[in-house]
Structure formats: structure tokens, C-alpha cells
Design an enzyme around this catalytic site. Sequence first.
Site, PDB file in Angstrom:
ATOM      1  N   SER A  11       3.152  -2.510  10.352  1.00  0.00           N
ATOM      2  CA  SER A  11       4.602  -2.480  10.570  1.00  0.00           C
ATOM      3  C   SER A  11       5.293  -3.800  10.213  1.00  0.00           C
ATOM      4  O   SER A  11       6.193  -4.235  10.931  1.00  0.00           O
ATOM      5  CB  SER A  11       4.925  -2.050  12.007  1.00  0.00           C
ATOM      6  OG  SER A  11       4.441  -0.735  12.237  1.00  0.00           O
TER       7      SER A  11
ATOM      8  N   GLU B 209      -5.536  -5.653  10.248  1.00  0.00           N
ATOM      9  CA  GLU B 209      -4.557  -4.602  10.504  1.00  0.00           C
ATOM     10  C   GLU B 209      -4.897  -3.893  11.813  1.00  0.00           C
ATOM     11  O   GLU B 209      -5.733  -2.972  11.825  1.00  0.00           O
ATOM     12  CB  GLU B 209      -4.585  -3.569   9.371  1.00  0.00           C
ATOM     13  CG  GLU B 209      -4.215  -4.122   8.026  1.00  0.00           C
ATOM     14  CD  GLU B 209      -3.631  -3.038   7.138  1.00  0.00           C
ATOM     15  OE1 GLU B 209      -2.456  -3.156   6.775  1.00  0.00           O
ATOM     16  OE2 GLU B 209      -4.327  -2.060   6.854  1.00  0.00           O
TER      17      GLU B 209
ATOM     18  N   HIS C 256      -9.549   0.566   4.502  1.00  0.00           N
ATOM     19  CA  HIS C 256      -8.301   0.743   5.256  1.00  0.00           C
ATOM     20  C   HIS C 256      -8.591   1.622   6.479  1.00  0.00           C
ATOM     21  O   HIS C 256      -9.434   2.521   6.418  1.00  0.00           O
ATOM     22  CB  HIS C 256      -7.247   1.404   4.363  1.00  0.00           C
ATOM     23  CG  HIS C 256      -5.890   1.416   4.974  1.00  0.00           C
ATOM     24  ND1 HIS C 256      -5.510   2.358   5.897  1.00  0.00           N
ATOM     25  CD2 HIS C 256      -4.832   0.584   4.817  1.00  0.00           C
ATOM     26  CE1 HIS C 256      -4.268   2.097   6.281  1.00  0.00           C
ATOM     27  NE2 HIS C 256      -3.835   1.033   5.636  1.00  0.00           N
TER      28      HIS C 256
ATOM     29  N   GLY D 104       2.806  -1.285   4.367  1.00  0.00           N
ATOM     30  CA  GLY D 104       2.830   0.150   4.087  1.00  0.00           C
ATOM     31  C   GLY D 104       4.258   0.626   3.884  1.00  0.00           C
ATOM     32  O   GLY D 104       4.862   0.457   2.826  1.00  0.00           O
ATOM     33  N   GLY D 105       4.838   1.191   4.940  1.00  0.00           N
ATOM     34  CA  GLY D 105       6.161   1.815   4.863  1.00  0.00           C
ATOM     35  C   GLY D 105       7.223   0.987   4.147  1.00  0.00           C
ATOM     36  O   GLY D 105       7.964   1.505   3.296  1.00  0.00           O
TER      37      GLY D 105
ATOM     38  N   GLY E  84       1.963   1.906  10.778  1.00  0.00           N
ATOM     39  CA  GLY E  84       2.855   3.056  10.660  1.00  0.00           C
ATOM     40  C   GLY E  84       3.502   3.471  11.974  1.00  0.00           C
ATOM     41  O   GLY E  84       4.094   4.547  12.070  1.00  0.00           O
TER      42      GLY E  84
ATOM     43  N   GLU F  75      -7.156   4.060   7.673  1.00  0.00           N
ATOM     44  CA  GLU F  75      -7.036   5.516   7.434  1.00  0.00           C
ATOM     45  C   GLU F  75      -8.282   6.047   6.735  1.00  0.00           C
ATOM     46  O   GLU F  75      -8.665   7.202   6.936  1.00  0.00           O
ATOM     47  CB  GLU F  75      -5.751   5.804   6.635  1.00  0.00           C
ATOM     48  CG  GLU F  75      -4.529   5.616   7.527  1.00  0.00           C
ATOM     49  CD  GLU F  75      -3.262   5.156   6.821  1.00  0.00           C
ATOM     50  OE1 GLU F  75      -3.182   5.253   5.579  1.00  0.00           O
ATOM     51  OE2 GLU F  75      -2.349   4.668   7.523  1.00  0.00           O
TER      52      GLU F  75
ATOM     53  N   ASN G 287       0.865  -1.184   0.000  1.00  0.00           N
ATOM     54  CA  ASN G 287       0.000   0.000   0.000  1.00  0.00           C
ATOM     55  C   ASN G 287       0.900   1.232   0.000  1.00  0.00           C
ATOM     56  O   ASN G 287       1.481   1.573   1.022  1.00  0.00           O
ATOM     57  CB  ASN G 287      -0.892  -0.039   1.254  1.00  0.00           C
ATOM     58  CG  ASN G 287      -1.714   1.225   1.425  1.00  0.00           C
ATOM     59  OD1 ASN G 287      -1.830   2.034   0.505  1.00  0.00           O
ATOM     60  ND2 ASN G 287      -2.290   1.396   2.616  1.00  0.00           N
ATOM     61  N   TRP G 288       0.993   1.877  -1.155  1.00  0.00           N
ATOM     62  CA  TRP G 288       1.906   3.030  -1.275  1.00  0.00           C
ATOM     63  C   TRP G 288       1.367   4.272  -0.568  1.00  0.00           C
ATOM     64  O   TRP G 288       2.074   5.262  -0.444  1.00  0.00           O
ATOM     65  CB  TRP G 288       2.138   3.367  -2.749  1.00  0.00           C
ATOM     66  CG  TRP G 288       2.886   2.341  -3.538  1.00  0.00           C
ATOM     67  CD1 TRP G 288       3.120   1.030  -3.223  1.00  0.00           C
ATOM     68  CD2 TRP G 288       3.508   2.548  -4.818  1.00  0.00           C
ATOM     69  NE1 TRP G 288       3.831   0.415  -4.217  1.00  0.00           N
ATOM     70  CE2 TRP G 288       4.095   1.322  -5.214  1.00  0.00           C
ATOM     71  CE3 TRP G 288       3.627   3.653  -5.670  1.00  0.00           C
ATOM     72  CZ2 TRP G 288       4.785   1.166  -6.414  1.00  0.00           C
ATOM     73  CZ3 TRP G 288       4.306   3.500  -6.864  1.00  0.00           C
ATOM     74  CH2 TRP G 288       4.887   2.271  -7.228  1.00  0.00           C
ATOM     75  N   LYS G 289       0.096   4.233  -0.166  1.00  0.00           N
ATOM     76  CA  LYS G 289      -0.560   5.408   0.453  1.00  0.00           C
ATOM     77  C   LYS G 289      -0.344   6.640  -0.434  1.00  0.00           C
ATOM     78  O   LYS G 289      -0.338   6.527  -1.656  1.00  0.00           O
ATOM     79  CB  LYS G 289      -0.041   5.635   1.871  1.00  0.00           C
ATOM     80  CG  LYS G 289      -0.086   4.361   2.713  1.00  0.00           C
ATOM     81  CD  LYS G 289       0.007   4.639   4.171  1.00  0.00           C
ATOM     82  CE  LYS G 289       0.162   3.330   4.920  1.00  0.00           C
ATOM     83  NZ  LYS G 289      -0.114   3.451   6.325  1.00  0.00           N
TER      84      LYS G 289
HETATM   85  C1  PEP Z   1      -0.817  -0.171   5.847  1.00  0.00           C
HETATM   86  O1  PEP Z   1      -0.749   0.921   5.324  1.00  0.00           O
HETATM   87  O2  PEP Z   1      -1.768  -0.906   5.571  1.00  0.00           O
HETATM   88  C2  PEP Z   1       0.235  -0.572   6.784  1.00  0.00           C
HETATM   89  C3  PEP Z   1       0.148  -1.749   7.354  1.00  0.00           C
HETATM   90  O3  PEP Z   1       1.276   0.316   7.002  1.00  0.00           O
HETATM   91  P1  PEP Z   1       2.670   0.000   7.759  1.00  0.00           P
HETATM   92  O4  PEP Z   1       3.212  -1.272   7.163  1.00  0.00           O
HETATM   93  O5  PEP Z   1       3.523   1.181   7.468  1.00  0.00           O
HETATM   94  O6  PEP Z   1       2.351  -0.160   9.202  1.00  0.00           O
END
Ligand code: PEP
Length: 252
Positions: free
Chosen positions: A214, A168, A96, A235-236, A174, A98, A9-11
Site C-alpha cells: 500500500s 512486503e 511475491h 502494486g495498486g 492491497g 500472492e 507490479n502490474w499484477k
Molecule cells: C504488491 O503487489 O507487491 C503490492 C505491494 O501491492 P499494493 O501496493 O497494492 O499493496
Amino acid sequence: MRNVIIAGNWKMYKDLQGTTELINGLRSQLTTLPPRVTVVVCPPFTSLALASTLLKGSPIRLGAQNMSQHDEGAFTGEISWNMLRSAGCEYVILGHSERRQYYGEKDEVINAKAKKAIASSLKPILCVGETLAEREAGVTDRVITTQVRGVLSGLTKAEMSSVVIAYEPVWAIGTGKTATPAQAQEVHQLIRKLVSQIHDWPLAEQTVIQYGGSVKPDNAAELLSQNDIDGALVGGACLKPDSFASIINAVK
Ligand code: PEP
């Protein structure tokens, strides 16, 4: 053996230049994928068509980060299933945390989006997860049960074959705080049980349930080795070819 899906997920990161660099980097690291493993990248809307062109001939699939529940119309700022399909998407992340937290998306609308996605031959990655306050209050199971039943409401067994569920925990997204493999496994087991109650065990056994929060190269192998964890939503760590490729290569 269930399939494993690792999705990035590039956000709201990467312009067209950054998209070109990241996709080209991933292509050079991921020429072939381990058996049973599907890799999906989910760039921002503005990069989807470019990413699709850059991914031609690669095993990496394309997904989006959100989608409208409507076909078309006066919905300023929204993106339809048809736009995603014509940009080359096969997957779409829905619900998601967010989107839930900042844009007020509720299970009901996520469910409507899921139905629209499936009817349009897009595979929805449906996100569920508790907040830190909910975990500390001991209501994780209740929250997850409500969310899973809500987002899957009314989906038939046939429709369920294209659904991916992503657990999640909001407190792990994040933040660098990962759920322990045991904590994640416990919730994944609950989600699979819920799918079996809504439908049946054979279907629950086939449902892909990703963990997200994470996930990094150094914790991926242990998380992915849990019985009910069938992949990751990253994500990251998906924003750099090396770290995303290491997570994919951690699948046993
Ligand atoms: C996400 O954006 O779905 C996510 C899990 O982010 P991260 O891996 O940065 O926690």
C-alpha cells in the site's frame, strides 16, 4: 549511498491497449529520473514485448512478475528466463506473497528461481513478508529470518550484487494498511543484519531492500526516508501514471 529502485507490479491488470496507455503516460511524466533512482515496470507476460518496444529510449526498465526455475520443457503455462530476456526484461519479481499464497511457492523453489535468474543475467526482486496472524503472534522476526535465509541460500557474494530484496508485509498488500515507517524500518534493519551475517557488512550495506504494501503518493516520502528503505515495490498505485510518478518523485 545505496541505489533506490522503485518497481511497479502490474499484477493481472492491463491488456495491450491499457499497456500502451500506461507506458506512454509514464514516459511523458518520467523523461529523466533523479540520480541513483532506477524505475522498473512489471507488466503481465502478454504485454512484455510490447512494453519493451514502447520503452525504447526511456530510462524506465522492464521486469516480469514470475519465472520458471527450469530452462525449457514440458511445463505448461510456465515462462522461462530466455523468454523473459528475449522480451526485453532485466528484472523479475520472485516469491511475491500472492505466488506463495495462491500457488504454493516455497522458499526452496523461490531460491531455485533466484539462482536461475541470476545465472541468466536477470535481477531477481525477492519478496519476503509476514502475515497478519504471524505479526500478531509476535513471530515476525522468525518468519522473516527463515524466508531471507531460505531465498538467499547458497547465493555467492558476486551473485548477491544483482539481488534486490522486497519486504512486503502480507497484511499491507492491497489492503490500504501500510506498515508505519518505524515498523518497516525495524524489519528492513533486521534483513540487512541477516545479509551481513550470511555474507558481510559491506555487501549488506549495498543491498537494495524495497518496501511494499500500500505505498501511495501520500506515504511514500516518509517510508522512503527511513535509513534502510531503498525503494518501493508498488502494486495498486503503479497502475496510473500520475500516482506512480509521484511516488518516484518522493525519493529525496
Ligand atoms: C504488491 O503487489 O507487491 C503490492 C505491494 O501491492 P499494493 O501496493 O497494492 O499493496
